[in-house]
Enzyme design. Structure first.
Site, short mmCIF file in Angstrom:
data_model
loop_
_atom_site.label_atom_id
_atom_site.label_comp_id
_atom_site.label_asym_id
_atom_site.label_seq_id
_atom_site.Cartn_x
_atom_site.Cartn_y
_atom_site.Cartn_z
CG HIS A 72 -0.35 51.74 19.41
ND1 HIS A 72 -1.07 50.65 19.83
CD2 HIS A 72 0.02 51.50 18.13
CE1 HIS A 72 -1.12 49.77 18.84
NE2 HIS A 72 -0.47 50.26 17.80
CE1 TYR A 136 -0.93 49.78 27.67
CE2 TYR A 136 -1.43 47.45 27.86
CZ TYR A 136 -0.83 48.50 27.18
OH TYR A 136 -0.15 48.26 26.03
#
Length: 237
Positions: A72, A136
């Site tokens: 992605h 993240y």
């Protein structure tokens, strides 16, 4: 748990994909466990990681070895670090007009190694241990609606030549990830757009002329008071 390399010096290395940077982290450990500075703005920026204005921290947990996610590319920058276990990661440049478009970089991440991923570079991860978790740090707020702005490429595309440690036929992969397009059919991620207000003023005209001269005017939106009133909150919608 992976064998973690303790007491490394903090360092940043290039990967061959423009803007994609691997970060060796200084992890301090003993028989009790370990500690690390996962993100240290001053030190990391001094070594070349962009100061990318983090607004959100996300965590991805992978219950079993072989869980595989991606590829992605999202419309934001991110800093990814393993909290537990280890992952094999593969990154693909999917940015429109990039000099390294389609280039692949792979490495194994554990708690002592992180990676900075610029906007438009696709990322994917294969958990190499049960109970793997990675974090993240991102510079935009995530929402389900934004998935429509992602760019995807197929994990198994032979043009990418990714050698997964656990073959994809034996891995846990979502149906969506199995059906992403091959690189030849990918719509690349367009550059970020820049809004120039007051475009009929002296500075605005100069910016437009420079953008046109450099062939990037398509990445700009130009407006003035007649089409965008900066003092009107409703105009921002």
């Amino acid at each position: 748990m992976a064998d973690i390399a303790f007491e490394k010096d903090l360092s940043v290395a290039e990967t061959g994909i423009g803007g994609l940077k691997v970060v060796d982290l200084a992890v301090h450990g003993d028989s009790r466990g370990w500690f690390k500075e996962n993100w240290q703005r001053a030190k990391m920026c001094a070594l070349g990681v962009p100061d990318f204005r983090i607004v959100q921290n996300n965590i991805s947990y992978n219950d079993r070895k072989g869980v595989t996610r991606g590829i992605h590319a999202e419309p934001w920058d991110k800093f990814i670090s393993v909290a537990r276990g280890s992952v094999f990661g593969a990154w693909v440049d999917l940015r429109e007009g990039s000099a390294t478009y389609g280039k692949v970089y792979t490495t194994v991440l554990d708690p002592s190694k992180a990676i900075y991923v610029p906007r438009g570079v696709g990322n994917s991860f294969q958990a190499l241990e049960d109970g793997t978790a990675y974090t993240y740090l991102v510079n935009a707020h995530w929402s389900a609606e934004l998935k429509g702005t992602y760019t995807f490429v197929n994990l198994a595309d032979p043009a990418l030549g990714i050698e997964w440690p656990i073959p994809l036929g034996e891995a846990t992969v979502s149906e969506a990830d199995l059906n992403h397009p091959m690189l030849a059919d990918v719509v690349p991620m367009a550059p970020e757009r820049t809004l120039v207000t007051g475009c009929n003023g002296q500075l605005g005209r100069a910016v437009r002329a420079l953008a046109e001269e450099r062939g990037v005017a398509k990445d700009f939106d130009f407006c003035d008071i007649d089409t965008f009133d900066m003092s009107d909150p409703a105009a921002y919608s």
